[in-house]
Every structure is written in structure tokens, then in C-alpha cells.
Design a protein around this motif. Structure first.
Motif, short mmCIF file in Angstrom:
data_model
loop_
_atom_site.label_atom_id
_atom_site.label_comp_id
_atom_site.label_asym_id
_atom_site.label_seq_id
_atom_site.Cartn_x
_atom_site.Cartn_y
_atom_site.Cartn_z
N ILE A 83 51.29 63.14 46.86
CA ILE A 83 50.25 63.16 47.60
C ILE A 83 49.03 63.48 46.62
CG2 ILE A 83 49.05 63.89 49.87
CD1 ILE A 83 51.87 64.12 50.97
N THR A 84 49.08 63.83 45.54
CA THR A 84 48.01 64.38 44.61
C THR A 84 47.05 63.29 44.33
OG1 THR A 84 49.25 65.96 43.66
CG2 THR A 84 47.20 65.24 42.58
N ALA A 85 47.73 61.91 43.94
CA ALA A 85 47.02 60.86 43.86
C ALA A 85 46.23 60.17 45.19
CB ALA A 85 47.72 59.76 43.32
N ARG A 123 65.28 60.92 51.01
CA ARG A 123 64.42 59.72 50.95
C ARG A 123 63.15 59.75 51.66
NH1 ARG A 123 69.33 54.95 50.49
NH2 ARG A 123 69.65 55.54 48.25
N GLN A 124 63.31 60.81 52.67
CA GLN A 124 61.88 61.04 53.36
C GLN A 124 61.83 62.51 53.46
OE1 GLN A 124 61.14 59.92 57.37
NE2 GLN A 124 59.05 60.60 57.28
N PHE A 125 61.13 63.23 52.82
CA PHE A 125 61.07 64.73 52.69
C PHE A 125 59.23 65.33 52.91
CE2 PHE A 125 59.14 65.21 48.40
CZ PHE A 125 59.54 63.89 47.59
N TRP A 126 59.27 66.30 53.10
CA TRP A 126 58.03 66.81 53.59
C TRP A 126 57.58 67.86 52.30
CZ3 TRP A 126 60.42 64.48 57.12
CH2 TRP A 126 59.57 63.92 58.21
N GLN A 127 56.26 67.90 52.14
CA GLN A 127 55.66 68.84 51.12
C GLN A 127 54.46 69.42 51.62
OE1 GLN A 127 54.55 66.30 47.73
NE2 GLN A 127 56.53 66.74 46.51
N VAL A 128 54.29 70.70 51.08
CA VAL A 128 53.01 71.27 51.42
C VAL A 128 52.39 71.36 50.19
CG1 VAL A 128 51.84 73.71 51.77
CG2 VAL A 128 53.88 73.06 53.36
N GLY A 129 51.26 71.06 49.98
CA GLY A 129 50.52 70.96 48.83
C GLY A 129 49.27 71.44 48.60
N ALA A 130 48.47 71.93 47.68
CA ALA A 130 47.25 72.31 47.50
C ALA A 130 46.64 71.91 46.26
CB ALA A 130 47.15 73.95 47.56
N GLU A 131 45.49 71.21 46.55
CA GLU A 131 44.60 70.66 45.29
C GLU A 131 43.11 71.24 45.39
OE1 GLU A 131 46.53 68.87 43.82
OE2 GLU A 131 48.01 67.80 45.41
#
Ligand code: ATP
Ligand code: MG
Length: 415
Positions: A83-85, A123-131
């Protein structure tokens, strides 16, 4: 069992699990929100080009893990593998460079990768992300790392280790790549065939190889960390200093390779020894060239993503607040259901949690069910004019009209 099941590598989130995930989401919101990160959600799919250009042609993700399809109009789309891009695309698309920098964003969303499914790998997984986009300050790198450490700590993640390294800038890396490729070519006898086949494509991945012989050969390979330009080395030293000040323990791992091409300078990964083979819980780093690759002005950025399923696995038991049922409305007479339905609605409007009998149980069965739900009160409706209210804790019971039930509950736990 029906022959129709979830697709391989995917899973249903049932209510108990949804609770745990909700706790994780609330912690992420609390910790990241307090540091000025605002939530963002991007589409589930994007133009394929977005990932090919940023994640990198030679990476595992682009080479074999993407779910790519034609949208019917000749455009190639891909279910997001990261999800960064997409966040950087959104930064550009919405002109966020005009906002005060850095722009801090976080997300909790699903990703798709066509991998061999196993425990902790879906194949489907969740992420918490911070940018944090728009600042090259080493404080940004350190802040992000500390925030992920805080989230993991708040969740009670066990046996966590933090590995840290720096990749320098693209120019340093290009020079180093040549040096490393030359080393690999000179030592082909001591390398696995896959590594040899990828010397030109991606020599850095040789450090990642699983086989003993390659690992042995790589022990004497030149390290990028020893080749950093002065300002990159200074940046890295400052990040380390800040982490030391924060009391965060880490090990320097000059072999740390991340599976995405866009990283520059700081890279890091949190692993949990409680997880077995899939020990990577979350990782990230600086991606100063990424926005430019997408057609924007040169813009620094830094971020991380952590797997929701792996964080929960590392956390083990996540304390979940028990559900509270203030009142269970029992149906005890032929024309009581209509009154019971109305009472349950009214109770919810008054801010209580309320459930009514929906399965045609006997009164005894209804009381047992209310007990199982942990209901504080049971309102037994006989007809529109007649009811009992039972305090399940004390066992006390009074007769009253259905209309008097809610006021009686609101007056307090004593009947
Ligand atoms: P791994 O080395 O396990 O393949 P990765 O380096 O591909 O991980 P990243 O792209 O850095 O992972 O994604 C960050 C995090 O997302 C990982 O640390 C992990 O917690 C989670 N993750 C990655 N791939 C998967 C997957 N297929 N299933 C579940 N979680 C995943
Ligand atoms: Mg992977």
C-alpha cells in the motif's frame, strides 16, 4: 460441508476474531493518531504499472505474486500487493505536497499476493501501515520505528526483535551492486543455481538465500553498510542515536534485504521468535526516490507496514472487552412478540444493549439463553399490559407494565 469453500489462502473473519482485530485497529488509531497520522483508504486495485514501476520488476512480488487482470477495456489492473505505492500515488494525485510537510498517513487494509499459503502467509492479508511523506529528517525514521514498537508493545507481541540497516541512496547502491555482482561471479561455485541466475537481475537477494553453501559464501561478501556515502552514514548514525535515546533495542543487520526495490537509506524489520518460519511481523524504511518515480518532484518519504494476522499471532491472547447485554426481552405469551420487539427497540434507543427472543424457545429456555448471554436483566413480556423484570444478578423479580421496564432499569440495578 458444502463443496464451496473460501479460496485457498483466504479466510473468514468470524465475530470473535473481528473483536481482536477491532482491538488492534483501535490501538493503531490511538498510537498513530496521537503522533499526527491521519487515516487513508485507497482502492483495492490500481493500475498494474503503479506496482511494476515502484515495487520493482525484479522483485518476487512483481514477478510472481500479483493478481493482475484486464478490466475489459484493455487496461491492466492489479489487486494491491502493498500500500505504500498507492499512498504515494494519492499524495501526488491530491496535491498533498502543498500541505505542511511531512504529510503523515496510516491505513489498515487488505493486500493480495499469490503466494504458497501456510501458517501466517495468506493470499489476502491485512496490514496496518504508516507513511510520512515530505521530510528527510532522521527523526521521521526514528519516530516511525518507535511508533511500530509501541503498537507491538501495546498488543503484547511476544519475543520481538528489531533489525536495522541502511541501504544508502540509489547511486551508492548501483555502485555497490556492481561490486557485489563481481564478487558473486567470482564465487559462482559456492552459490545456488537460483542465486547465480539472478546475479544481474538482483544480486542483493543472494543475502536472502536459504541454502547453507550460499550463506557460507555470502559471509565474506562486501557489505553495503561499509560503502555508504558520508551524508547517508550521518543520517543512519542519527537514526541510531535517536533509537538509543528512546531505549529501543535493535541489532544492526547489514544483510537485511527488503523485498521491494524502492527503499533507500534506513530499512528495518520486526521479527517475532514466537512465530516460527514466518517471523516477519512488520517492516519498512525510507523511500526517497519513490514519489519521483511516479512523476512527482523529488520528495523524501518513510514508512512501514505490519501484518495484522502476524501481529495477532505474535500477541497471543488479546484482551477483549466482554459483550454486555443490558436486557434480554423474553416472549411469554401469544401476543407478546410485538410488545417485546417494541421494547427492545426502545431500550436500544435509550442507549442500552438489548436482544429479544427470536428462536421460539420455552420460557425456561429463554432464561437459560439470557444467562448464557450474560444479560443483566430479563424483561418477561406476557402481553401488552403485563410483564416481569428480573435482575439476573440478584435474582429479584418484580411485576410491572412493559412501559415501565426501561425506566426501572434506568433507575439502577436495585429493583
Ligand atoms: P515475508 O518475508 O514474510 O514474505 P515480506 O517481506 O514479503 O514478508 P512486506 O512486504 O514487508 O513482507 O510486508 C510487511 C508485513 O506484511 C510482513 O512483515 C508480514 O507481517 C505481512 N505479510 C507479508 N506477506 C504476507 C502474507 N502473504 N500473508 C500474511 N502476512 C503477510
Ligand atoms: Mg513476501
Amino acid at each position: 460441508m458444502s463443496s464451496l469453500q473460501v479460496p485457498r489462502g483466504t479466510f473468514d473473519v468470524l465475530p470473535a476474531d473481528a473483536e481482536r482485530r477491532g482491538v488492534l485497529e483501535a490501538q493503531a488509531k490511538r498510537i498513530l493518531g496521537a503522533a499526527g497520522y491521519g487515516r487513508i483508504e485507497t482502492p483495492t486495485f490500481e493500475a498494474t504499472e503503479l506496482f511494476v514501476r515502484t515495487v520493482g520488476e525484479a522483485t518476487d512480488i512483481v514477478q510472481k505474486e500479483m493478481y493482475t487482470f484486464d478490466d475489459g477495456g484493455g487496461r491492466s489492473l492489479t489487486l494491491r500487493p502493498e500500500i505504500t505505492a498507492p499512498v504515494c500515488r494519492a499524495y501526488l494525485e491530491h496535491g498533498m505536497h502543498k500541505l505542511p510537510q511531512p504529510v503523515k498517513l496510516w491505513y489498515m487494509s487488505s493486500n493480495f499476493r499469490a503466494e504458497a499459503p501456510q501458517r501466517g502467509r495468506y493470499r489476502q492479508f491485512w496490514q496496518v501501515g504508516a507513511e510520512a511523506i515530505g521530510s528527510a529528517a532522521p527523526e521521521v525514521d526514528a519516530e516511525l520505528i518507535v511508533l511500530l514498537a509501541q503498537l507491538l508493545e501495546a498488543l503484547g507481541a511476544r519475543e520481538m526483535r528489531l533489525r536495522l540497516s541502511s541501504l544508502g541512496t540509489a547511486a551508492t547502491r548501483a555502485e555497490y551492486r556492481e561490486e557485489l555482482a563481481a564478487y558473486l561471479r567470482a564465487h559462482e561455485d559456492g552459490l545456488s543455481p537460483e542465486v547465480v541466475a539472478r546475479i544481474d537481475l538482483n544480486p542483493m537477494r543472494a543475502f536472502d538465500a536459504g541454502d547453507r553453501r550460499t550463506q557460507e559464501t555470502m559471509r565474506a561478501a562486501p557489505l553495503l553498510l561499509d560503502r555508504l556515502a558520508d551524508d547517508d552514514a550521518d543520517h543512519f548514525a542519527r537514526v541510531r542515536e535517536l533509537l538509543d535515546d528512546a531505549g529501543l533495542r535493535y541489532v544492526l543487520d547489514p544483510r537485511l534485504v527488503r523485498g521491494l526495490d524502492y527503499y533507500a537509506r534506513t530499512v528495518f524489520e520486526f521479527n517475532s521468535d514466537a512465530l516460527g518460519a514466518q517471523s516477519g511481523v512488520g517492516g519498512g524504511g525510507r523511500y526517497d526516490g519513490l514519489i519521483e518515480q511516479l512523476g512527482g518532484a523529488p520528495t523524501p518519504g518513510c514508512g512501514w507496514a505490519a501484518g495484522v494476522e502476524r501481529m495477532l499471532m505474535a500477541a497471543g491472547e488479546v484482551p477483549v472487552a466482554p459483550d454486555v447485554v443490558d436486557v434480554f426481552v423474553a416472549v411469554a405469551g401469544g401476543d407478546a412478540a410485538r410488545t417485546a420487539f417494541e421494547l427492545a427497540n426502545e431500550a436500544r434507543r435509550a442507549g442500552m444493549s438489548a436482544q429479544m427472543e427470536l428462536a421460539g424457545r420455552s420460557l425456561k429456555g429463554q432464561l437459560r439463553h439470557a444467562d448464557r448471554l450474560g444479560a443483566r436483566y430479563v424483561a418477561i413480556i406476557h402481553d401488552p399490559m403485563q410483564a416481569n423484570l428480573k435482575n439476573m444478578e440478584s435474582g429479584e423479580q418484580i411485576d410491572l407494565q412493559p412501559a415501565a421496564v426501561i425506566p426501572a432499569i434506568l433507575r439502577g440495578s436495585r429493583l
